[in-house]
Motif scaffolding. Sequence first.
Motif, PDB file in Angstrom:
ATOM      1  N   LEU A 432      37.412  33.041  36.230  1.00  0.00           N
ATOM      2  CA  LEU A 432      38.764  32.733  35.776  1.00  0.00           C
ATOM      3  C   LEU A 432      39.381  33.855  34.949  1.00  0.00           C
ATOM      4  CD1 LEU A 432      38.151  29.012  34.806  1.00  0.00           C
ATOM      5  CD2 LEU A 432      39.857  29.804  36.457  1.00  0.00           C
ATOM      6  N   PHE A 433      38.641  34.927  34.732  1.00  0.00           N
ATOM      7  CA  PHE A 433      39.111  36.020  33.896  1.00  0.00           C
ATOM      8  C   PHE A 433      40.299  36.735  34.534  1.00  0.00           C
ATOM      9  CE2 PHE A 433      38.998  40.063  31.673  1.00  0.00           C
ATOM     10  CZ  PHE A 433      38.509  39.756  30.413  1.00  0.00           C
ATOM     11  N   ILE A 434      40.139  37.177  35.771  1.00  0.00           N
ATOM     12  CA  ILE A 434      41.215  37.895  36.463  1.00  0.00           C
ATOM     13  C   ILE A 434      42.409  36.987  36.752  1.00  0.00           C
ATOM     14  CG2 ILE A 434      41.829  38.991  38.662  1.00  0.00           C
ATOM     15  CD1 ILE A 434      40.590  40.885  36.771  1.00  0.00           C
ATOM     16  N   PRO A 435      42.215  35.736  37.202  1.00  0.00           N
ATOM     17  CA  PRO A 435      43.379  34.854  37.340  1.00  0.00           C
ATOM     18  C   PRO A 435      44.166  34.697  36.045  1.00  0.00           C
ATOM     19  CG  PRO A 435      41.539  33.930  38.541  1.00  0.00           C
ATOM     20  CD  PRO A 435      41.001  35.121  37.796  1.00  0.00           C
ATOM     21  N   SER A 436      43.472  34.687  34.901  1.00  0.00           N
ATOM     22  CA  SER A 436      44.167  34.602  33.613  1.00  0.00           C
ATOM     23  C   SER A 436      45.018  35.842  33.386  1.00  0.00           C
ATOM     24  CB  SER A 436      43.153  34.447  32.467  1.00  0.00           C
ATOM     25  OG  SER A 436      42.426  33.244  32.587  1.00  0.00           O
ATOM     26  N   LEU A 437      44.489  37.014  33.726  1.00  0.00           N
ATOM     27  CA  LEU A 437      45.265  38.245  33.594  1.00  0.00           C
ATOM     28  C   LEU A 437      46.465  38.241  34.543  1.00  0.00           C
ATOM     29  CD1 LEU A 437      42.462  40.971  33.352  1.00  0.00           C
ATOM     30  CD2 LEU A 437      43.779  39.965  31.489  1.00  0.00           C
ATOM     31  N   TYR A 438      46.266  37.727  35.739  1.00  0.00           N
ATOM     32  CA  TYR A 438      47.344  37.642  36.733  1.00  0.00           C
ATOM     33  C   TYR A 438      48.475  36.753  36.210  1.00  0.00           C
ATOM     34  CZ  TYR A 438      49.368  37.048  41.437  1.00  0.00           C
ATOM     35  OH  TYR A 438      50.195  37.040  42.532  1.00  0.00           O
ATOM     36  N   VAL A 439      48.112  35.573  35.723  1.00  0.00           N
ATOM     37  CA  VAL A 439      49.106  34.639  35.186  1.00  0.00           C
ATOM     38  C   VAL A 439      49.836  35.274  34.004  1.00  0.00           C
ATOM     39  CG1 VAL A 439      49.383  32.451  33.949  1.00  0.00           C
ATOM     40  CG2 VAL A 439      47.940  32.562  35.988  1.00  0.00           C
ATOM     41  N   GLY A 440      49.072  35.935  33.120  1.00  0.00           N
ATOM     42  CA  GLY A 440      49.688  36.579  31.967  1.00  0.00           C
ATOM     43  C   GLY A 440      50.629  37.698  32.350  1.00  0.00           C
ATOM     44  N   ILE A 461      51.485  43.344  29.737  1.00  0.00           N
ATOM     45  CA  ILE A 461      50.158  43.577  29.182  1.00  0.00           C
ATOM     46  C   ILE A 461      49.920  42.711  27.943  1.00  0.00           C
ATOM     47  CG2 ILE A 461      48.750  45.314  27.997  1.00  0.00           C
ATOM     48  CD1 ILE A 461      49.737  47.350  30.010  1.00  0.00           C
ATOM     49  N   LEU A 462      50.954  42.565  27.100  1.00  0.00           N
ATOM     50  CA  LEU A 462      50.822  41.676  25.940  1.00  0.00           C
ATOM     51  C   LEU A 462      50.511  40.255  26.398  1.00  0.00           C
ATOM     52  CD1 LEU A 462      53.774  42.710  23.565  1.00  0.00           C
ATOM     53  CD2 LEU A 462      51.444  43.565  23.640  1.00  0.00           C
ATOM     54  N   SER A 463      51.194  39.819  27.445  1.00  0.00           N
ATOM     55  CA  SER A 463      51.002  38.468  27.950  1.00  0.00           C
ATOM     56  C   SER A 463      49.620  38.295  28.579  1.00  0.00           C
ATOM     57  CB  SER A 463      52.098  38.136  28.968  1.00  0.00           C
ATOM     58  OG  SER A 463      52.052  36.795  29.345  1.00  0.00           O
ATOM     59  N   MET A 464      49.125  39.322  29.253  1.00  0.00           N
ATOM     60  CA  MET A 464      47.768  39.258  29.807  1.00  0.00           C
ATOM     61  C   MET A 464      46.751  38.993  28.697  1.00  0.00           C
ATOM     62  SD  MET A 464      47.429  42.397  32.498  1.00  0.00           S
ATOM     63  CE  MET A 464      48.726  42.780  33.673  1.00  0.00           C
ATOM     64  N   ALA A 465      46.826  39.787  27.642  1.00  0.00           N
ATOM     65  CA  ALA A 465      45.878  39.641  26.540  1.00  0.00           C
ATOM     66  C   ALA A 465      46.027  38.279  25.866  1.00  0.00           C
ATOM     67  CB  ALA A 465      46.093  40.762  25.521  1.00  0.00           C
ATOM     68  N   ALA A 466      47.273  37.823  25.718  1.00  0.00           N
ATOM     69  CA  ALA A 466      47.515  36.546  25.046  1.00  0.00           C
ATOM     70  C   ALA A 466      46.981  35.368  25.858  1.00  0.00           C
ATOM     71  CB  ALA A 466      49.005  36.387  24.776  1.00  0.00           C
ATOM     72  N   VAL A 467      47.188  35.389  27.179  1.00  0.00           N
ATOM     73  CA  VAL A 467      46.658  34.320  28.033  1.00  0.00           C
ATOM     74  C   VAL A 467      45.128  34.314  27.977  1.00  0.00           C
ATOM     75  CG1 VAL A 467      46.404  33.520  30.416  1.00  0.00           C
ATOM     76  CG2 VAL A 467      48.646  34.213  29.578  1.00  0.00           C
ATOM     77  N   LEU A 468      44.532  35.493  28.025  1.00  0.00           N
ATOM     78  CA  LEU A 468      43.076  35.589  27.960  1.00  0.00           C
ATOM     79  C   LEU A 468      42.545  35.040  26.642  1.00  0.00           C
ATOM     80  CD1 LEU A 468      40.542  36.608  29.398  1.00  0.00           C
ATOM     81  CD2 LEU A 468      40.913  38.831  28.321  1.00  0.00           C
ATOM     82  N   LEU A 475      39.424  36.258  21.319  1.00  0.00           N
ATOM     83  CA  LEU A 475      40.498  37.032  20.711  1.00  0.00           C
ATOM     84  C   LEU A 475      40.201  38.527  20.709  1.00  0.00           C
ATOM     85  CD1 LEU A 475      43.158  37.163  19.157  1.00  0.00           C
ATOM     86  CD2 LEU A 475      41.898  36.656  17.067  1.00  0.00           C
ATOM     87  N   LEU A 476      39.028  38.901  20.220  1.00  0.00           N
ATOM     88  CA  LEU A 476      38.692  40.325  20.137  1.00  0.00           C
ATOM     89  C   LEU A 476      38.545  40.949  21.522  1.00  0.00           C
ATOM     90  CD1 LEU A 476      36.115  40.300  17.208  1.00  0.00           C
ATOM     91  CD2 LEU A 476      38.531  40.867  17.130  1.00  0.00           C
ATOM     92  N   THR A 477      38.007  40.187  22.458  1.00  0.00           N
ATOM     93  CA  THR A 477      37.854  40.692  23.826  1.00  0.00           C
ATOM     94  C   THR A 477      39.199  41.053  24.429  1.00  0.00           C
ATOM     95  OG1 THR A 477      35.890  39.306  24.157  1.00  0.00           O
ATOM     96  CG2 THR A 477      36.995  40.128  26.134  1.00  0.00           C
ATOM     97  N   SER A 478      40.184  40.193  24.248  1.00  0.00           N
ATOM     98  CA  SER A 478      41.503  40.438  24.841  1.00  0.00           C
ATOM     99  C   SER A 478      42.148  41.684  24.261  1.00  0.00           C
ATOM    100  CB  SER A 478      42.407  39.223  24.621  1.00  0.00           C
ATOM    101  OG  SER A 478      42.620  38.986  23.248  1.00  0.00           O
ATOM    102  N   ILE A 479      41.988  41.906  22.963  1.00  0.00           N
ATOM    103  CA  ILE A 479      42.580  43.087  22.327  1.00  0.00           C
ATOM    104  C   ILE A 479      41.865  44.353  22.787  1.00  0.00           C
ATOM    105  CG2 ILE A 479      43.016  44.213  20.110  1.00  0.00           C
ATOM    106  CD1 ILE A 479      43.143  41.371  18.876  1.00  0.00           C
ATOM    107  N   THR A 480      40.534  44.300  22.820  1.00  0.00           N
ATOM    108  CA  THR A 480      39.755  45.472  23.226  1.00  0.00           C
ATOM    109  C   THR A 480      39.978  45.822  24.688  1.00  0.00           C
ATOM    110  OG1 THR A 480      38.082  44.785  21.626  1.00  0.00           O
ATOM    111  CG2 THR A 480      37.457  46.483  23.190  1.00  0.00           C
ATOM    112  N   LEU A 481      40.172  44.811  25.533  1.00  0.00           N
ATOM    113  CA  LEU A 481      40.426  45.071  26.950  1.00  0.00           C
ATOM    114  C   LEU A 481      41.675  45.925  27.125  1.00  0.00           C
ATOM    115  CD1 LEU A 481      39.560  44.391  29.904  1.00  0.00           C
ATOM    116  CD2 LEU A 481      41.232  42.538  29.810  1.00  0.00           C
ATOM    117  N   VAL A 482      42.696  45.644  26.334  1.00  0.00           N
ATOM    118  CA  VAL A 482      43.924  46.441  26.399  1.00  0.00           C
ATOM    119  C   VAL A 482      43.646  47.875  25.982  1.00  0.00           C
ATOM    120  CG1 VAL A 482      46.219  46.747  25.380  1.00  0.00           C
ATOM    121  CG2 VAL A 482      45.453  44.473  26.054  1.00  0.00           C
ATOM    122  N   ALA A 483      42.899  48.051  24.889  1.00  0.00           N
ATOM    123  CA  ALA A 483      42.605  49.397  24.393  1.00  0.00           C
ATOM    124  C   ALA A 483      41.745  50.184  25.366  1.00  0.00           C
ATOM    125  CB  ALA A 483      41.901  49.301  23.042  1.00  0.00           C
TER     126      ALA A 483
END
Length: 524
Positions: A432-440, A461-468, A475-483
């Motif tokens: 469900l990780f990639i579908p969450s990024l897609y939706v975001g 990209i902000l929305s991808m991290a927020a949905v995740l 929380l930390l995973t979503s922020i680090t994924l962006v970085a």
Amino acid sequence: MDYMILAAFLLAVGIYGLLTKRQLVKVLISIGIIAVAASMDFVLLASSLNRALGEAFLILAFSMDTCVAAIVLALLVIAVKKYGICDIRKLAEIERSADGEQTNLRVSSESFFEFAKYWLLPLFLGVVIGLAIFLLVNIYKLLISASFFIINWNSLFLLASTSVALLGGYITTRLFAENKEFGCGTELVIERYHFKNGFVSLRDTIGKTLASAITIGFGGSAGLEGPSLLLGGGISSFITRRLKLGQKDVKTLFLCGAAAGFSAIFKAPLTGILFALEMPYKRDVETEVFIPASIASVTAYFTSAITLGTETIFPTQIFLMPTFSILIHATFLGILVALVALAFMETLQRTNSISKWLANRFPMWLMTIFAGLILGVIGLLYPEVLGLGYDFVHKIAMTELGELTLTNLTALLILKIVATSVTLNFGGSGGLFIPSLYVGGTLGLIYAQTLNLETPVLYAILSMAAVLAATSKSLLTSITLVAETMNPSFIVPTVISAVVSYFLTGSRSLYKSQLVNKLQARHV
């Protein structure tokens, strides 16, 4: 700018540590330093040199990544000394005579065994899991090539392909796996970690991973991170049980294997480390696995980079200085994301209830065919909804989508949620990780286009991290994924959007086996 990013990220992880009322600030700051260091220009510089000098100098790219690895290893030594997982100084014991004089130096077998478990074994697991992910990716590519070959004859054959995706995944699970349940691989990993002490049979590891590859390869809407986590955790569980390690060690290294699988598939070792720490709980972090998870993740990343290449999945070249207006939009976007994330989780849960209700009245194989036909119809209208969705998310990050109307974007958002819910509740397997990024990403584009904002990729990209952050409580995973895989200059507004959605969605999560914290885990 790098110093501002560092300060913002360390502030975020510090606040997170305080909010969870745990003594984790030092550990989290160490993780934050690693993430920010990795997000700086080491990899970009290496990639530029590689393009300029040619493939013969590919090793140059790896040597630049070694800078990141050196930072990781340095921090690991600090963490070891601070948190005592394995004290290197105890590897050797000095024997002294009665008068206190040193007589000889001998190695403590017990201490060396501890060192081997948490340092050497994760290195080995990282290499093995990295190679296993290479095999998984190639199996997936073979299956998707077969699917494209069928569809190219006639577009209506897409109906047959999606039916094969769900029916094939269902039959594979029933025939080869010990656990006959289909669905999300991440959910199974969390369940086995909490309730089975990290035990996954080899049949489940192979059978469910193959079922996921069939589901996604023939058009099911799911992500590869689910089978990657399961494959990594399953391999670790098999090896550690063969070595006759204790239950606690099997459980710890099971999570390390899952982290290695995630790192290898996403080319994101730091994100993999953090996901392993956050994944078991909604409001807590599993700090005990930090050291071995870091070693396994970095090793798996380098193994994957050698076999599959170094390109990350979602690179973007845009540099942005955050403004007050952007931060305000990030806050409102976090609120909007929380509402959509709740709708996503509710849809998945309701679809699961419908599936169970129908299973009591009709044969499951018949329902998988019917659900596959529904996916096929969705795919005929919007083919971007099916499969992994990597290409669509990649195009969002690279601003290559062009102008999509609000109607099309809204349809993609709704249909992706529906297609993913149908896939994972009617015979298919995946993540469900990639579908969450897609939706975001789609939601972010809708927000930017509705308000006619500049740089729509930022809000995607902000929305991808927020949905995740909202759906997986990471929380930390979503922020680090962006970085790590997108753009480090987006970190400051990402922190705001992710924190808002994370807390507004409360304890709701896509994964029903996630516990609230370690205190609840003690009563399981």
